[in-house]
Design an enzyme around this catalytic site. Structure first.
Site, PDB file in Angstrom:
ATOM      1  CE1 TYR A  56     -31.305 -93.902 -25.752  1.00  0.00           C
ATOM      2  CE2 TYR A  56     -32.457 -91.907 -26.436  1.00  0.00           C
ATOM      3  CZ  TYR A  56     -31.580 -92.555 -25.573  1.00  0.00           C
ATOM      4  OH  TYR A  56     -31.003 -91.863 -24.543  1.00  0.00           O
ATOM      5  CE  LYS A  85     -32.040 -94.348 -21.007  1.00  0.00           C
ATOM      6  NZ  LYS A  85     -30.837 -94.869 -20.282  1.00  0.00           N
ATOM      7  CB  THR A  92     -33.264 -89.659 -22.582  1.00  0.00           C
ATOM      8  OG1 THR A  92     -33.657 -88.753 -23.605  1.00  0.00           O
ATOM      9  CG2 THR A  92     -34.079 -90.931 -22.790  1.00  0.00           C
ATOM     10  CG  ASP A  93     -35.256 -84.513 -23.217  1.00  0.00           C
ATOM     11  OD1 ASP A  93     -34.740 -85.394 -23.931  1.00  0.00           O
ATOM     12  OD2 ASP A  93     -35.153 -83.292 -23.477  1.00  0.00           O
ATOM     13  CD  GLU A  94     -34.044 -88.519 -27.520  1.00  0.00           C
ATOM     14  OE1 GLU A  94     -34.448 -89.359 -28.337  1.00  0.00           O
ATOM     15  OE2 GLU A  94     -32.906 -88.022 -27.572  1.00  0.00           O
TER      16      GLU A  94
HETATM   17  P1  NAD Z   1     -22.748 -93.559 -25.045  1.00  0.00           P
HETATM   18  O1  NAD Z   1     -23.372 -94.337 -26.158  1.00  0.00           O
HETATM   19  O2  NAD Z   1     -21.703 -92.556 -25.333  1.00  0.00           O
HETATM   20  O3  NAD Z   1     -22.127 -94.559 -23.957  1.00  0.00           O
HETATM   21  C1  NAD Z   1     -22.771 -95.728 -23.555  1.00  0.00           C
HETATM   22  C2  NAD Z   1     -21.754 -96.583 -22.807  1.00  0.00           C
HETATM   23  O4  NAD Z   1     -22.427 -97.771 -22.360  1.00  0.00           O
HETATM   24  C3  NAD Z   1     -20.577 -97.039 -23.664  1.00  0.00           C
HETATM   25  O5  NAD Z   1     -19.382 -96.903 -22.941  1.00  0.00           O
HETATM   26  C4  NAD Z   1     -20.886 -98.503 -23.945  1.00  0.00           C
HETATM   27  O6  NAD Z   1     -19.727 -99.294 -24.139  1.00  0.00           O
HETATM   28  C5  NAD Z   1     -21.644 -98.909 -22.682  1.00  0.00           C
HETATM   29  N1  NAD Z   1     -22.529-100.051 -22.908  1.00  0.00           N
HETATM   30  C6  NAD Z   1     -23.433-100.213 -23.905  1.00  0.00           C
HETATM   31  N2  NAD Z   1     -24.038-101.406 -23.787  1.00  0.00           N
HETATM   32  C7  NAD Z   1     -23.539-101.987 -22.671  1.00  0.00           C
HETATM   33  C8  NAD Z   1     -23.789-103.218 -22.006  1.00  0.00           C
HETATM   34  N3  NAD Z   1     -24.679-104.101 -22.473  1.00  0.00           N
HETATM   35  N4  NAD Z   1     -23.099-103.487 -20.878  1.00  0.00           N
HETATM   36  C9  NAD Z   1     -22.174-102.611 -20.380  1.00  0.00           C
HETATM   37  N5  NAD Z   1     -21.893-101.445 -20.983  1.00  0.00           N
HETATM   38  C10 NAD Z   1     -22.568-101.131 -22.115  1.00  0.00           C
HETATM   39  O7  NAD Z   1     -23.993 -92.898 -24.284  1.00  0.00           O
HETATM   40  P2  NAD Z   1     -24.085 -91.495 -23.535  1.00  0.00           P
HETATM   41  O8  NAD Z   1     -24.462 -90.463 -24.511  1.00  0.00           O
HETATM   42  O9  NAD Z   1     -22.905 -91.324 -22.679  1.00  0.00           O
HETATM   43  O10 NAD Z   1     -25.375 -91.769 -22.620  1.00  0.00           O
HETATM   44  C11 NAD Z   1     -25.237 -92.346 -21.320  1.00  0.00           C
HETATM   45  C12 NAD Z   1     -26.615 -92.476 -20.682  1.00  0.00           C
HETATM   46  O11 NAD Z   1     -27.222 -91.188 -20.604  1.00  0.00           O
HETATM   47  C13 NAD Z   1     -27.582 -93.360 -21.465  1.00  0.00           C
HETATM   48  O12 NAD Z   1     -28.332 -94.106 -20.550  1.00  0.00           O
HETATM   49  C14 NAD Z   1     -28.455 -92.361 -22.209  1.00  0.00           C
HETATM   50  O13 NAD Z   1     -29.738 -92.899 -22.443  1.00  0.00           O
HETATM   51  C15 NAD Z   1     -28.504 -91.220 -21.222  1.00  0.00           C
HETATM   52  N6  NAD Z   1     -28.714 -89.879 -21.810  1.00  0.00           N
HETATM   53  C16 NAD Z   1     -27.940 -89.448 -22.844  1.00  0.00           C
HETATM   54  C17 NAD Z   1     -28.117 -88.157 -23.349  1.00  0.00           C
HETATM   55  C18 NAD Z   1     -27.259 -87.612 -24.461  1.00  0.00           C
HETATM   56  O14 NAD Z   1     -27.506 -86.499 -24.939  1.00  0.00           O
HETATM   57  N7  NAD Z   1     -26.220 -88.302 -24.904  1.00  0.00           N
HETATM   58  C19 NAD Z   1     -29.095 -87.322 -22.795  1.00  0.00           C
HETATM   59  C20 NAD Z   1     -29.875 -87.818 -21.714  1.00  0.00           C
HETATM   60  C21 NAD Z   1     -29.662 -89.089 -21.234  1.00  0.00           C
HETATM   61  P1  TYD Z   2     -28.803 -86.537 -32.142  1.00  0.00           P
HETATM   62  O1  TYD Z   2     -27.505 -85.884 -31.814  1.00  0.00           O
HETATM   63  O2  TYD Z   2     -28.790 -87.866 -32.824  1.00  0.00           O
HETATM   64  O3  TYD Z   2     -29.654 -86.603 -30.785  1.00  0.00           O
HETATM   65  P2  TYD Z   2     -31.221 -87.009 -30.550  1.00  0.00           P
HETATM   66  O4  TYD Z   2     -31.755 -87.616 -31.785  1.00  0.00           O
HETATM   67  O5  TYD Z   2     -31.118 -88.011 -29.443  1.00  0.00           O
HETATM   68  O6  TYD Z   2     -31.900 -85.750 -30.166  1.00  0.00           O
HETATM   69  O7  TYD Z   2     -29.629 -85.550 -33.055  1.00  0.00           O
HETATM   70  C1  TYD Z   2     -29.925 -84.221 -32.630  1.00  0.00           C
HETATM   71  C2  TYD Z   2     -30.797 -83.587 -33.690  1.00  0.00           C
HETATM   72  O8  TYD Z   2     -30.024 -83.413 -34.880  1.00  0.00           O
HETATM   73  C3  TYD Z   2     -31.993 -84.435 -34.095  1.00  0.00           C
HETATM   74  O9  TYD Z   2     -33.090 -83.572 -34.362  1.00  0.00           O
HETATM   75  C4  TYD Z   2     -31.543 -85.111 -35.384  1.00  0.00           C
HETATM   76  C5  TYD Z   2     -30.617 -84.092 -36.005  1.00  0.00           C
HETATM   77  N1  TYD Z   2     -29.500 -84.637 -36.824  1.00  0.00           N
HETATM   78  C6  TYD Z   2     -29.261 -84.138 -38.109  1.00  0.00           C
HETATM   79  O10 TYD Z   2     -29.975 -83.256 -38.614  1.00  0.00           O
HETATM   80  N2  TYD Z   2     -28.195 -84.651 -38.807  1.00  0.00           N
HETATM   81  C7  TYD Z   2     -27.382 -85.616 -38.324  1.00  0.00           C
HETATM   82  O11 TYD Z   2     -26.440 -86.068 -39.026  1.00  0.00           O
HETATM   83  C8  TYD Z   2     -27.624 -86.105 -36.983  1.00  0.00           C
HETATM   84  C9  TYD Z   2     -26.764 -87.171 -36.387  1.00  0.00           C
HETATM   85  C10 TYD Z   2     -28.701 -85.583 -36.273  1.00  0.00           C
END
Ligand code: NAD
Ligand code: TYD
Length: 360
Positions: free
Chosen positions: A162, A166, A136-138
């Site tokens: 989080y 990461k 993630t960019d975070e």
């Molecule tokens: P998500 O929470 O939707 O899915 C995570 C998956 O991992 C789930 O299916 C869960 O069951 C599985 N999991 C969790 N713990 C586990 C374990 N111990 N063993 C096996 N499986 C396990 O997450 P996502 O949003 O799909 O993100 C996927 C990846 O992409 C993550 O690594 C996250 O850090 C990264 N990422 C997410 C975003 C975003 O905007 N969602 C952006 C950039 C990077």
């Molecule tokens: P989120 O979807 O949790 O992603 P991330 O925190 O990983 O960027 O949140 C996106 C943005 O929205 C973040 O600035 C927090 C804000 N947010 C709200 O204002 N209300 C909400 O209920 C949630 C879940 C997030």
């Protein structure tokens, strides 16, 4: 033919990636999806492909060394794409240890298992075997409101449990590349949105609440900025980096779709009003009056933004889906998959929602 071990393939991005890969490569690849099925993992996300003969699901925890080693022993894996993680910042503030366990320890297990399976007696690795760590960019921390971007060279400065977990997992991957010349890449992507996203994250939560006439919780002043990317564009970037990127390199993914949270909420409300037919009873629920400012998230990062110069110039990847189009596709998907939303928001979700939002 490549055999992929995909971790976390039952989650949001992982399941979109698996769909993308089967659409692109059909029977020319094999995918083994390893997922623990936490609250975020949902096999419903994969029901259209679950019967393919070139797909296998294994329920396992990535922290379980024996289970992961067994998969490497049974299958001729030459690609790992590592998504599995605890992914929600708010949950990480409540229970940081789970994040350290899965994101840090789980990544160590994945690296070690792939290294053991792929290492040759002279310490080099089987040719054309590759590990891609999805991050993630975070990890880069927070940008000022008035400028700047995250680059691959930006120093890591994570703030939430989080992003700290990461960042730690990224560092482990870098350590494996530096120490063993372990064949890997890291991608650091901005916020994703699209089908199958669990409604704890901003966009699906707002869509779901608005359709039900429930409050739309805005943290702080609503002006925090995120750089939103349609999930399919991310899936494509991962595949392109793994196949054509330079080994050992990090690539940032995202770009030029920065929006304040409050803007996102207004766009969703406007799009819902546009897309819901007059006769749909949910139309009456959709109102700006639902917007409710609530207590800010602890340590809330102000702004994230990616300038995707490296991935564009080296690999030719660019975001393709404009936000106006992506949000319409996403909303359409949620309209067509009401049952999915009902299923994921029954049971534990209600408890989660009450505990997370009742004291804000
Ligand atoms: P998500 O929470 O939707 O899915 C995570 C998956 O991992 C789930 O299916 C869960 O069951 C599985 N999991 C969790 N713990 C586990 C374990 N111990 N063993 C096996 N499986 C396990 O997450 P996502 O949003 O799909 O993100 C996927 C990846 O992409 C993550 O690594 C996250 O850090 C990264 N990422 C997410 C975003 C975003 O905007 N969602 C952006 C950039 C990077
Ligand atoms: P989120 O979807 O949790 O992603 P991330 O925190 O990983 O960027 O949140 C996106 C943005 O929205 C973040 O600035 C927090 C804000 N947010 C709200 O204002 N209300 C909400 O209920 C949630 C879940 C997030």
């Amino acid at each position: 033919m490549h055999t992929y071990l995909v971790t976390g393939g039952a989650g949001f991005i992982g399941s979109n990636y698996i769909h993308y890969m089967f659409r692109k490569y059909g029977d020319d690849i094999r995918i083994i999806n390893v997922d623990k099925l936490t609250y975020a993992g949902n096999l419903e996300n994969l029901k259209d492909i679950e019967n393919r003969s070139n797909y296998r699901f294994v329920r396992a925890d990535i922290c379980d060394k024996d289970a992961i080693a067994a998969i490497f022993a049974e299958e001729d894996v030459d690609r790992v794409v590592h998504f599995a993680a605890e992914s929600h910042v708010d949950r990480s503030i409540e229970t940081p240890e789970v994040f350290v366990q899965t994101n840090v320890l789980g990544t160590a297990v994945m690296l070690n298992s792939a290294k053991a399976a792929w290492e040759l007696p002279d310490g080099s690795f089987k040719p054309d075997h590759k590990f891609l760590h999805v991050s993630t960019d975070e990890v880069y921390g927070s940008l000022e409101e008035d400028g700047g971007y995250f680059y691959e060279t930006t120093p890591y400065a994570p703030h939430s449990p989080y992003s700290a977990s990461k960042a730690s997992s990224d560092m482990l991957v870098k350590a494996y590349m530096d120490t063993y010349k372990f064949p890997a890449n890291i991608t650091n992507c901005s916020n994703n949105y699209g089908p199958y996203q669990f409604p704890e994250k901003l966009i699906p939560l707002i869509i779901n609440n608005a359709l039900q006439g429930k409050n739309l919780p805005v943290y702080g002043d609503g002006r925090n900025v995120r750089d939103w990317l349609y999930v399919e564009d991310h899936a494509k970037a991962i595949d392109m980096v793994q196949e054509t990127g330079r080994l050992f390199e990090t690539y940032n993914v995202g770009g030029h779709n920065e929006k304040q949270n409050i803007e996102i909420i207004h766009i969703i409300l406007d799009t819902l009003r546009e897309m819901l037919p007059e006769s749909d009873p949910r139309r009456a629920n959709v109102s700006d009056d639902l917007i409710t400012y609530v207590t800010d998230r602890k340590g809330h990062d102000r702004r994230y933004a990616i300038a995707p110069d490296k991935i564009k110039s080296e690999i030719g990847w660019e975001p393709e889906t404009m936000f106006a189009e992506g949000i319409r596709k996403t909303i359409k998907w949620f309209f067509e998959n009401e049952e999915w939303m009902k299923n994921v928001t029954s049971g534990d979700y209600e408890k989660y929602y009450d505990s997370m939002y009742s004291n804000r």
